[in-house]
Design a protein around this motif. Structure first.
Motif, PDB file in Angstrom:
ATOM      1  N   ARG A 109      49.603  13.835 -19.692  1.00  0.00           N
ATOM      2  CA  ARG A 109      49.182  15.235 -19.508  1.00  0.00           C
ATOM      3  C   ARG A 109      50.381  16.182 -19.471  1.00  0.00           C
ATOM      4  O   ARG A 109      50.282  17.338 -19.879  1.00  0.00           O
ATOM      5  N   SER A 121      41.118  14.857 -26.323  1.00  0.00           N
ATOM      6  CA  SER A 121      40.682  13.999 -25.233  1.00  0.00           C
ATOM      7  C   SER A 121      41.566  12.752 -25.278  1.00  0.00           C
ATOM      8  O   SER A 121      42.418  12.631 -26.167  1.00  0.00           O
ATOM      9  N   LYS A 143      35.709  10.767 -13.076  1.00  0.00           N
ATOM     10  CA  LYS A 143      36.453  11.992 -12.720  1.00  0.00           C
ATOM     11  C   LYS A 143      37.321  12.525 -13.859  1.00  0.00           C
ATOM     12  O   LYS A 143      37.509  13.724 -13.993  1.00  0.00           O
ATOM     13  N   GLU A 144      37.856  11.629 -14.654  1.00  0.00           N
ATOM     14  CA  GLU A 144      38.789  12.091 -15.695  1.00  0.00           C
ATOM     15  C   GLU A 144      38.112  12.250 -17.054  1.00  0.00           C
ATOM     16  O   GLU A 144      38.734  12.725 -18.006  1.00  0.00           O
ATOM     17  N   GLY A 145      36.864  11.822 -17.169  1.00  0.00           N
ATOM     18  CA  GLY A 145      36.147  11.965 -18.453  1.00  0.00           C
ATOM     19  C   GLY A 145      36.684  11.030 -19.518  1.00  0.00           C
ATOM     20  O   GLY A 145      36.653  11.338 -20.711  1.00  0.00           O
ATOM     21  N   ILE A 146      37.187   9.868 -19.082  1.00  0.00           N
ATOM     22  CA  ILE A 146      37.711   8.877 -20.035  1.00  0.00           C
ATOM     23  C   ILE A 146      36.818   7.645 -19.966  1.00  0.00           C
ATOM     24  O   ILE A 146      36.870   6.886 -19.000  1.00  0.00           O
ATOM     25  N   TYR A 450      41.032  20.402 -23.148  1.00  0.00           N
ATOM     26  CA  TYR A 450      40.799  18.984 -22.822  1.00  0.00           C
ATOM     27  C   TYR A 450      39.294  18.779 -22.657  1.00  0.00           C
ATOM     28  O   TYR A 450      38.653  19.479 -21.865  1.00  0.00           O
ATOM     29  N   LYS A 452      36.325  16.561 -21.432  1.00  0.00           N
ATOM     30  CA  LYS A 452      35.920  15.407 -20.612  1.00  0.00           C
ATOM     31  C   LYS A 452      34.720  14.762 -21.274  1.00  0.00           C
ATOM     32  O   LYS A 452      33.779  15.462 -21.657  1.00  0.00           O
ATOM     33  N   ARG A 453      34.747  13.456 -21.380  1.00  0.00           N
ATOM     34  CA  ARG A 453      33.651  12.764 -22.069  1.00  0.00           C
ATOM     35  C   ARG A 453      32.744  12.066 -21.068  1.00  0.00           C
ATOM     36  O   ARG A 453      33.157  11.747 -19.957  1.00  0.00           O
ATOM     37  N   SER A 454      31.484  11.831 -21.497  1.00  0.00           N
ATOM     38  CA  SER A 454      30.485  11.253 -20.586  1.00  0.00           C
ATOM     39  C   SER A 454      30.510   9.745 -20.616  1.00  0.00           C
ATOM     40  O   SER A 454      31.062   9.136 -21.537  1.00  0.00           O
TER      41      SER A 454
END
Ligand code: DUC
Ligand code: ZN
Ligand code: ZN
Length: 460
Positions: A109, A121, A143-146, A450, A452-454
């Motif tokens: 980051r 992402s 929390k991080e969307g990874i 950025y 965030k992914r589900s």
């Protein structure tokens, strides 16, 4: 800001019709015929194709690797991507063995945040799976969307994990509703062949290719699919190149298991004869290496058979000076080639233009499936009411050629120098902003968000 795009031929993965698109703010608000909304900007798209913005889920920007760093940073890489119609990329955070996932994310980051021009992402590469790493997976997903975890079955000593770690990781990732993705080549076999060729004084780039024969990839792809089947974890093989590896996946799908395949534009368009050019072959030293013509045919067929879901790039550029690190030893040539800017136009010209894939398949391969597989659909990957207004206006008849003199990537050679293409990206919108306007980038670094992914609950 509002934009009205008039009379374009809108093509998604499942539809194809002429209509108007009204955008207000970052999203698409209305799609229909003869819209007469007032708008700040009106674009006439008559005669143009309107595609969803491209998603390249496999890039390496500003990545420390093999004693150097990839030459595109987050600004130059995402800007070049936008020029070529790719509005979003997914890059890879690499855990340092012995350290936490979180510390790697923070390091990445520090290079990416506020520096991207296009959206981005991360996948998390797990290079050391242990009791501590296991506890971090849930945090990464929630929390991080990874939600995708990369593994390497090669690059021993730096990135590779063994099968014990792979199975453990798969069990945890399945529990957290993520996906394990893999660089599937047999690292031990490759290390043996590299050492053997070097001991025999075979040091040119050709021996990079000869140290990674097809079997190294088909064996690892089959092993990965078997472990994914055993654990029930969804799996995704990155940069699959060849017939043997695709056949391993074909076998796995007969068990009705979820194992998805990405290939890259270079494996569809370039072949291993380029390694016969002496040291110039270093331009295409990447892992896995380019394969044979018969493998290209297999991959195009795999796309149409639904076995290959994504065409990415594995964009990992190095300047010539960096490639020269391996002048006297192919194993020291930094692996990777530049392609982030050309994926969409090459896939159109070589794929749709030459009758190999349909327009809908083109959209599926370049955008929609990546959005679905990586937890972003329908926000990204399609043109629909409520989706981000990531849109390409594409002239299917424009002819142009690729050259280092005109590309926007920060690299001093082109892997496709002189290639003549039909079909060109004219205008690109990213979240409702015109980002590329007739070859000019009109957004600044920091505009890229950025994403965030589900969790991956309903993939494909
Ligand atoms: N292959 C490459 O060619 N470059 C980066 C990493 C990889 O797996
Ligand atoms: Zn790889
Ligand atoms: Zn890669």
């Amino acid at each position: 800001m509002s934009v009205l795009i008039k009379n374009g031929r809108i093509i998604t993965a499942s539809s194809d019709n002429v209509a108007d698109i009204f955008i207000d703010g970052e999203q698409i608000k209305v799609i229909g015929e003869n819209l007469d909304f007032e708008a700040d900007t009106i674009i006439d798209a008559s005669g143009l194709f309107v595609f969803p913005g491209g998603i390249d889920p496999h890039v390496h920007l500003d990545m420390p690797f093999m004693g150097t760093s990839s030459s595109d940073n987050y600004e130059t890489g995402t800007r070049a991507a936008l020029h070529g119609g790719t509005t979003m990329v997914i890059d890879f955070v690499l855990q340092k063995q012995g350290n936490s996932l979180q510390s790697a994310l923070e390091e990445w980051r520090s290079r990416s945040d506020n520096n991207c021009v296009g959206d981005y992402s991360f996948h998390m590469a797990v290079t050391d799976f242990n009791e501590n790493t296991k506890k971090e997976i849930q945090h990464m997903v929630e929390k991080e969307g990874i939600s995708s975890f990369k593994t390497f079955m090669a690059y021993k000593g730096a990135l590779m994990i063994d099968d014990r770690q792979m199975v453990g990781l798969m069990q945890e990732v399945k529990k957290q509703k993520g996906m394990v993705i893999v660089h599937a080549t047999n690292g031990d076999m490759i290390d043996y062949l590299v050492a053997k060729h070097k001991a025999e004084g075979k040091l040119s780039p050709l021996y990079h290719y000869l140290s990674q024969p097809e079997v190294t990839e088909s064996e690892a792809s089959g092993r990965f699919a078997d472990m994914a089947n055993y654990t029930g974890c969804p799996g995704y093989i990155v940069h699959l190149t060849c017939e043997g590896a695709l056949n391993a996946v074909r076998n796995a799908t007969s068990r009705n298991q979820k194992v998805f395949v990405e290939t890259c534009i270079q494996y569809l368009t370039l072949d291993s004869s380029l390694y016969e050019k002496d040291f110039e072959g270093a331009k295409w030293v990447m892992s896995p290496p380019l394969r044979e013509k018969k493998d290209q045919e297999t991959l195009w067929a795999g796309i149409n058979q639904g076995l290959v879901e994504v065409v990415a790039t594995d964009h990992c550029p190095f300047n010539w000076e960096q490639k020269l690190m391996g002048k006297n030893d192919f194993s020291k040539i930094p692996n990777g080639h530049p392609a982030i800017e050309h994926r969409m136009e090459l896939l159109y010209s070589e794929g749709v233009g030459k009758g190999k894939i349909s327009l809908n398949k083109y959209v599926e391969m370049s955008s929609t499936n990546a959005a679905k597989l990586f937890g972003m659909f329908p926000r990204k990957g399609t043109i629909a009411v409520g989706s981000d207004a990531d849109i390409i206006l594409f002239n299917p008849n424009a002819k142009h050629s690729i050259s280092v003199d005109t590309h926007h990537m920060n690299v001093d050679y082109s892997a496709y120098e002189g290639w003549k293409l039909t079909g060109k990206v004219e205008t690109v919108l990213l979240r409702g902003q015109v980002a590329i306007d007739n070859g000019e980038c009109t957004v600044k670094k920091g505009y890229g968000k950025y994403i965030k992914r589900s969790k991956l609950t309903g993939i494909l």
